[in-house]
Every structure is written in C-alpha cells, then in structure tokens.
Design a protein around this motif. Sequence first.
Motif, PDB file in Angstrom:
ATOM      1  N   ILE A  54       0.810  -1.216   0.000  1.00 50.34           N
ATOM      2  CA  ILE A  54       0.000   0.000   0.000  1.00 50.34           C
ATOM      3  C   ILE A  54       0.846   1.271   0.000  1.00 50.34           C
ATOM      4  CG2 ILE A  54      -1.931  -1.180   1.116  1.00 50.34           C
ATOM      5  CD1 ILE A  54      -1.330   0.450   3.621  1.00 50.34           C
ATOM      6  N   HIS A  55       2.109   1.161   0.402  1.00 53.44           N
ATOM      7  CA  HIS A  55       2.935   2.373   0.306  1.00 53.44           C
ATOM      8  C   HIS A  55       3.397   2.651  -1.123  1.00 53.44           C
ATOM      9  CE1 HIS A  55       7.172   0.338   1.118  1.00 53.44           C
ATOM     10  NE2 HIS A  55       6.571  -0.146   0.047  1.00 53.44           N
ATOM     11  N   ASN A  56       3.095   1.739  -2.039  1.00 53.16           N
ATOM     12  CA  ASN A  56       3.469   1.942  -3.445  1.00 53.16           C
ATOM     13  C   ASN A  56       2.429   2.725  -4.237  1.00 53.16           C
ATOM     14  OD1 ASN A  56       5.869   0.466  -3.238  1.00 53.16           O
ATOM     15  ND2 ASN A  56       4.843  -1.470  -3.695  1.00 53.16           N
TER      16      ASN A  56
ATOM     17  N   ALA B 183       1.532  -5.941   6.096  1.00 56.23           N
ATOM     18  CA  ALA B 183       2.851  -5.739   6.694  1.00 56.23           C
ATOM     19  C   ALA B 183       3.354  -4.397   6.205  1.00 56.23           C
ATOM     20  CB  ALA B 183       3.798  -6.860   6.289  1.00 56.23           C
ATOM     21  N   MET B 184       3.460  -3.439   7.116  1.00 56.22           N
ATOM     22  CA  MET B 184       3.684  -2.055   6.699  1.00 56.22           C
ATOM     23  C   MET B 184       4.361  -1.257   7.813  1.00 56.22           C
ATOM     24  SD  MET B 184      -0.223  -0.643   7.145  1.00 56.22           S
ATOM     25  CE  MET B 184       0.308   1.069   6.988  1.00 56.22           C
ATOM     26  N   ASN B 185       4.886  -0.117   7.427  1.00 58.49           N
ATOM     27  CA  ASN B 185       5.414   0.829   8.405  1.00 58.49           C
ATOM     28  C   ASN B 185       4.286   1.719   8.899  1.00 58.49           C
ATOM     29  OD1 ASN B 185       8.301   0.266   8.266  1.00 58.49           O
ATOM     30  ND2 ASN B 185       8.177   1.042   6.180  1.00 58.49           N
ATOM     31  N   ILE B 186       4.171   1.864  10.191  1.00 64.20           N
ATOM     32  CA  ILE B 186       3.231   2.821  10.768  1.00 64.20           C
ATOM     33  C   ILE B 186       4.045   4.023  11.249  1.00 64.20           C
ATOM     34  CG2 ILE B 186       1.522   3.251  12.567  1.00 64.20           C
ATOM     35  CD1 ILE B 186       0.864   0.280  12.527  1.00 64.20           C
ATOM     36  N   ILE B 187       3.808   5.166  10.645  1.00 61.46           N
ATOM     37  CA  ILE B 187       4.595   6.355  10.954  1.00 61.46           C
ATOM     38  C   ILE B 187       4.192   6.930  12.309  1.00 61.46           C
ATOM     39  CG2 ILE B 187       5.046   8.751  10.266  1.00 61.46           C
ATOM     40  CD1 ILE B 187       6.533   6.748   8.582  1.00 61.46           C
ATOM     41  N   THR B 188       5.202   7.200  13.128  1.00 64.72           N
ATOM     42  CA  THR B 188       4.972   7.836  14.420  1.00 64.72           C
ATOM     43  C   THR B 188       5.243   9.331  14.312  1.00 64.72           C
ATOM     44  OG1 THR B 188       7.262   7.405  15.066  1.00 64.72           O
ATOM     45  CG2 THR B 188       5.620   5.769  15.688  1.00 64.72           C
ATOM     46  N   LEU B 189       4.622  10.098  15.192  1.00 62.44           N
ATOM     47  CA  LEU B 189       4.901  11.530  15.243  1.00 62.44           C
ATOM     48  C   LEU B 189       6.125  11.773  16.118  1.00 62.44           C
ATOM     49  CD1 LEU B 189       1.280  12.976  15.663  1.00 62.44           C
ATOM     50  CD2 LEU B 189       2.489  12.273  13.577  1.00 62.44           C
TER      51      LEU B 189
ATOM     52  N   ALA C  58      12.752   7.579   6.654  1.00 60.53           N
ATOM     53  CA  ALA C  58      13.569   7.430   5.452  1.00 60.53           C
ATOM     54  C   ALA C  58      12.794   6.714   4.355  1.00 60.53           C
ATOM     55  CB  ALA C  58      14.850   6.670   5.793  1.00 60.53           C
ATOM     56  N   VAL C  59      12.092   5.639   4.736  1.00 61.75           N
ATOM     57  CA  VAL C  59      11.312   4.902   3.740  1.00 61.75           C
ATOM     58  C   VAL C  59      10.160   5.760   3.227  1.00 61.75           C
ATOM     59  CG1 VAL C  59       9.893   2.846   3.344  1.00 61.75           C
ATOM     60  CG2 VAL C  59      11.945   2.678   4.753  1.00 61.75           C
ATOM     61  N   ASP C  60       9.551   6.538   4.095  1.00 59.49           N
ATOM     62  CA  ASP C  60       8.463   7.424   3.679  1.00 59.49           C
ATOM     63  C   ASP C  60       8.936   8.391   2.599  1.00 59.49           C
ATOM     64  OD1 ASP C  60       5.850   8.636   3.826  1.00 59.49           O
ATOM     65  OD2 ASP C  60       6.740  10.239   5.026  1.00 59.49           O
ATOM     66  N   MET C  61      10.106   8.988   2.789  1.00 60.67           N
ATOM     67  CA  MET C  61      10.643   9.909   1.784  1.00 60.67           C
ATOM     68  C   MET C  61      11.006   9.164   0.500  1.00 60.67           C
ATOM     69  SD  MET C  61      10.408  12.935   3.000  1.00 60.67           S
ATOM     70  CE  MET C  61      11.427  13.858   1.844  1.00 60.67           C
ATOM     71  N   CYS C  62      11.534   7.948   0.644  1.00 63.75           N
ATOM     72  CA  CYS C  62      11.853   7.158  -0.547  1.00 63.75           C
ATOM     73  C   CYS C  62      10.600   6.862  -1.353  1.00 63.75           C
ATOM     74  CB  CYS C  62      12.532   5.846  -0.148  1.00 63.75           C
ATOM     75  SG  CYS C  62      14.236   6.043   0.398  1.00 63.75           S
TER      76      CYS C  62
ATOM     77  N   GLN D 154       3.242   7.302   0.056  1.00 66.09           N
ATOM     78  CA  GLN D 154       3.630   7.555   1.437  1.00 66.09           C
ATOM     79  C   GLN D 154       3.488   6.306   2.292  1.00 66.09           C
ATOM     80  OE1 GLN D 154       0.716   9.913   3.678  1.00 66.09           O
ATOM     81  NE2 GLN D 154      -0.838   9.425   2.152  1.00 66.09           N
ATOM     82  N   GLU D 155       4.156   6.349   3.445  1.00 62.91           N
ATOM     83  CA  GLU D 155       3.842   5.447   4.535  1.00 62.91           C
ATOM     84  C   GLU D 155       2.665   6.062   5.300  1.00 62.91           C
ATOM     85  OE1 GLU D 155       5.239   2.608   4.803  1.00 62.91           O
ATOM     86  OE2 GLU D 155       7.002   2.858   3.519  1.00 62.91           O
ATOM     87  N   TYR D 156       1.939   5.246   6.053  1.00 60.38           N
ATOM     88  CA  TYR D 156       0.697   5.709   6.666  1.00 60.38           C
ATOM     89  C   TYR D 156       0.837   5.868   8.180  1.00 60.38           C
ATOM     90  CZ  TYR D 156      -2.153   5.126   2.468  1.00 60.38           C
ATOM     91  OH  TYR D 156      -2.694   5.272   1.212  1.00 60.38           O
ATOM     92  N   THR D 157       0.245   6.941   8.702  1.00 67.46           N
ATOM     93  CA  THR D 157      -0.009   6.988  10.137  1.00 67.46           C
ATOM     94  C   THR D 157      -1.193   6.066  10.416  1.00 67.46           C
ATOM     95  OG1 THR D 157      -1.595   8.803   9.972  1.00 67.46           O
ATOM     96  CG2 THR D 157       0.746   9.405  10.228  1.00 67.46           C
ATOM     97  N   ILE D 158      -1.402   5.703  11.657  1.00 75.99           N
ATOM     98  CA  ILE D 158      -2.478   4.761  11.985  1.00 75.99           C
ATOM     99  C   ILE D 158      -3.839   5.356  11.645  1.00 75.99           C
ATOM    100  CG2 ILE D 158      -2.675   5.495  14.392  1.00 75.99           C
ATOM    101  CD1 ILE D 158      -3.074   1.904  12.974  1.00 75.99           C
ATOM    102  N   HIS D 159      -4.003   6.662  11.819  1.00 72.76           N
ATOM    103  CA  HIS D 159      -5.310   7.266  11.555  1.00 72.76           C
ATOM    104  C   HIS D 159      -5.599   7.325  10.057  1.00 72.76           C
ATOM    105  CE1 HIS D 159      -5.950   8.153  15.735  1.00 72.76           C
ATOM    106  NE2 HIS D 159      -4.773   8.752  15.814  1.00 72.76           N
ATOM    107  N   LYS D 160      -4.577   7.568   9.261  1.00 75.18           N
ATOM    108  CA  LYS D 160      -4.771   7.560   7.808  1.00 75.18           C
ATOM    109  C   LYS D 160      -5.077   6.143   7.327  1.00 75.18           C
ATOM    110  CE  LYS D 160      -4.768  10.085   4.036  1.00 75.18           C
ATOM    111  NZ  LYS D 160      -5.703  11.224   3.863  1.00 75.18           N
ATOM    112  N   LEU D 161      -4.460   5.148   7.968  1.00 78.43           N
ATOM    113  CA  LEU D 161      -4.737   3.759   7.607  1.00 78.43           C
ATOM    114  C   LEU D 161      -6.172   3.387   7.962  1.00 78.43           C
ATOM    115  CD1 LEU D 161      -3.811   0.981   6.612  1.00 78.43           C
ATOM    116  CD2 LEU D 161      -3.053   0.502   8.966  1.00 78.43           C
ATOM    117  N   ILE D 162      -6.643   3.791   9.135  1.00 79.72           N
ATOM    118  CA  ILE D 162      -8.037   3.525   9.529  1.00 79.72           C
ATOM    119  C   ILE D 162      -8.993   4.117   8.507  1.00 79.72           C
ATOM    120  CG2 ILE D 162      -9.799   4.091  11.252  1.00 79.72           C
ATOM    121  CD1 ILE D 162      -7.568   3.895  13.377  1.00 79.72           C
TER     122      ILE D 162
END
Length: 469
Positions: A349-351, A377-383, A417-421, A429-437
């Motif tokens: 989903i980050h693609n 299986a994904m990165n959850i971005i933290t603030l 770093a992965v989010d910027m890549c 983008q990588e997702y925060t938990i609220h954007k994923l919900i």
Amino acid sequence: MSSPILQLSDIISSLTPKLVDFCGDHNLAVPTLDNASHAESISTNPESAVMAMTIASAAYQLYTLLMPPREIVFQIACAHSKTAALRACIQFNVAEHLREAGPEGLSASELGIRCEVDGDKLARCIRTLCNVHVFKEISPNVFAQNALSAQLDTGRSTADIKADPMGKHDGSNGFPALAELHASVSARSSGFLFENLTDPVTAFSDLPEHALATRAFNMPDGMNMFQSLNRPEEEYRRRMFGVGMSGTKLMERDGLFEDFDWAGLPDDSVVVDVGGGFGAVVKELLSDHPRLRVVVQDTPVVIGEAQKLWAKHSPEALKSGEPFFKASHDFFEPQPVRSASVFVLQHIIHNWSFERNKKILSNLAEASMPTTRLLLAMNIITLTCHDPTLEGTGAGYKEAPAPLLPNYGAANELGFAVDMCMMNLCNTQEYTIHKLIELLAASGWRIEKVYRKDRPNNFLDLVQAVLRN
C-alpha cells in the motif's frame, strides 16, 4: 531540574551497564564493529532492544547538543555525499573485493586496478564511509571489511559478478540489492523534490507518473516507475528491485508473520500473497506451515523471473507441486481467488496513492469470505511529539523517557527514510495509523488487531483487518 546534557548522559551511563549485564545473563554477545550479528542479536530480545534503542537515541541527541549547530545542519546538507560514496562502493563491488582479500585488506591502488577505476578517487569514497564505520582503514590507504560493510556483500565471487553482471544480486540475501536500489534510483530522484513540489502539474498530484523518479530518469509521459521497470532495457534494475524486496526481510523484527494464528486455519486453507514479487513471504510460510496452500500474485514479467530464480536457487520447492507461482494478476482488476482465508500485502500500500489503494483493497473485500483476514505488513509512521490520539487504535507504544523525543528520534529514523523514498519513487507515502483507519474504512475493512511491540522502530508492523459488515 538538571540540564538536558546531564539527563542524556545519565540515560547512557545508567542503561549501558544494564545492557551489558543483560547480554551476559541471556547469552547475548555485546555488539562490536567486527561482528554485525552481535548487534542483531540484542534486537531479537524486546527488553535489550528497548535499552539499545534508548541508549542510541540519547547518544545521538547528546551529539546534536554538543556539536556546533551550523556543523550539524551542514552535515545534513552534505548527506548526499555519503549516499553517493555508498553507491560507488556497491557498484564497484568493493565489499566483495575486500572479502576476498581477507583481514589484510587492499590498498587504494590495488582496489583501483581490480575495480578498473581511479584508486585515489575510490579511496576517498571508502574513507568517507570509514568515517561513519562502514569499512575500516587499517593503515594509510589500506582498507578492509568490517561488520557494517559486510552488509553490502552479495556473497558472490568478483569473477562471477564480472561474468554475469546482470545477475549480480541473484541468490544473495537481498540487502545489497536493497541498498543499491535506494543509493541509486531513490537518491537520484530525491534531488528533484523541490521541482516536483513547485511544478503546477505535479505539486498537488498523487499520480504515480508524477513521482520524482519519472522526472529524474526522463521516463516517457504517463509512465510510472513500475511500468518503466518492465521495459527490456531495465532488466538490471528490475532484477535488483525484485531481489531487493526480499532483502527487506532482514530488517523486519523476528516473527513478524508468526504473530498471526496460522495454526488456527484449517488444512488446505488458501493464502494469497498479493503483489508478492519473488515470493519471500511464501517461502517462509511453506517452510513453517506446509499444510497451507499459498499463491503468489504479481505481474507476468515478475512471476516469470520469480520462477526462474526459484528454479535456480530453490528447485526443491518448485518440485513439491505447490502451485504458488501460477497467478499473474493485476490487483487493480477484480480478485480471481474467491476462497482465500488470508490475503497478505507486504510493502504494497505504500506503493500506491490513497485512491488506488482503495481500489486494491476494495477488490479484496469484494472477493472475501466473512472469515477472511487481511494482513498488511507495513510501516506505521509515528509523530515526533507526544501523540494522545493513539489510545484505542492498538498502535500505541511505550514512549521514550524525557528529554528524548517520544518516538526515540534518530534511533527511529528508518520509517521516515522509507516514507521519503516512497515519495521519490512512487509519489506515495507510509501511513499513520489514523490515515490507515480511514483507508480501510473507505474500502470495506476495519482493523481487528495491530501486532506491535513496545519500540516503534520495528520497520514493519503487522495489521490484521476484517470485513466491516
């Protein structure tokens, strides 16, 4: 209240002996620069991993407090130089040459001869990396391998690589390919960030054909990175990408997929790895749960190359009769498997943009049974500040002690770093938990469980979802 410098030094001085004692009590080796497995071993234990992460975060924050501010900012401005040096060393096979040379290492002049490049210029690249502990200079202008530089080694002989440069990464653990992908394709793309943010055509677009990579590599109009990789002239990058995705497993926490209750599935349950590439997830599942039926879905080109790779390096799996590479599928089209117990999406989903992800996940929801589970299986971005909104989401974690950033700061940099890549390569983008919900709700799913450990830098977390109705 003591100063931040004293607070940070107290964290380091109090936790470091505890970590060393913990390693002794639990038969874990204390990390050294000569053995990367030592550092990896402490990350496998949740308690030692949190201690190590806290110490590392405090050490970096202490460094930024003690160094002149302009020097810190200038180092960030010049960070691309380290990436360029890393790319040169990877593509000139420096790690492989130094492994073959052994502990005596090689002089800059000898490396230049073997790599067919100016030895003095190559030495400057290697020394830049030595200064951050990747490679080591054992005497003036003589370089050797260390634990960090060994991560760049494909394990192949330099003679084999020279004879088959297209297959350089075939059969490797995948991490050298992953490093080369980001040090070359992503790094080159990142130089066009400002241009993309100010061009009226791309500034507010989420289309994949408007990613930085399309500008950096002059891709034809309307073509995105994945379409570009399918072109015949992109064979090396396509193979590097496929193997590199397997390398991400080395950065996952142990037992990522073991958290799910596979044993609770009936025999012959169907597991579909959607966009599964070269089948890294499937390989693990087949080994641990042979009673399951697994299917890898990807584009015809990727599936064809995956079959060749498995035939060469894991022929016994193909002989088992398991039909896991039979399914060429475009996941923007209706899902043909209607009996899946589990759909797995790793690094998918980050693609893609929010709207395209809605299409992918809606197709899966439409094909699902009431008992079907979706595993992301994904990165959850933290603030980087305290985030009280995590409560009740299942994605919370124990925050770092003050005065550290709550998400552990630089010790938790990987997700950013992965989010910027992803912005560089795919305009995503990588997702925060609220954007994923929000995404899951819009596509017919809801989160059932988040398998997350206390520390927030797991690289990948496992999100389990079920149908909303």
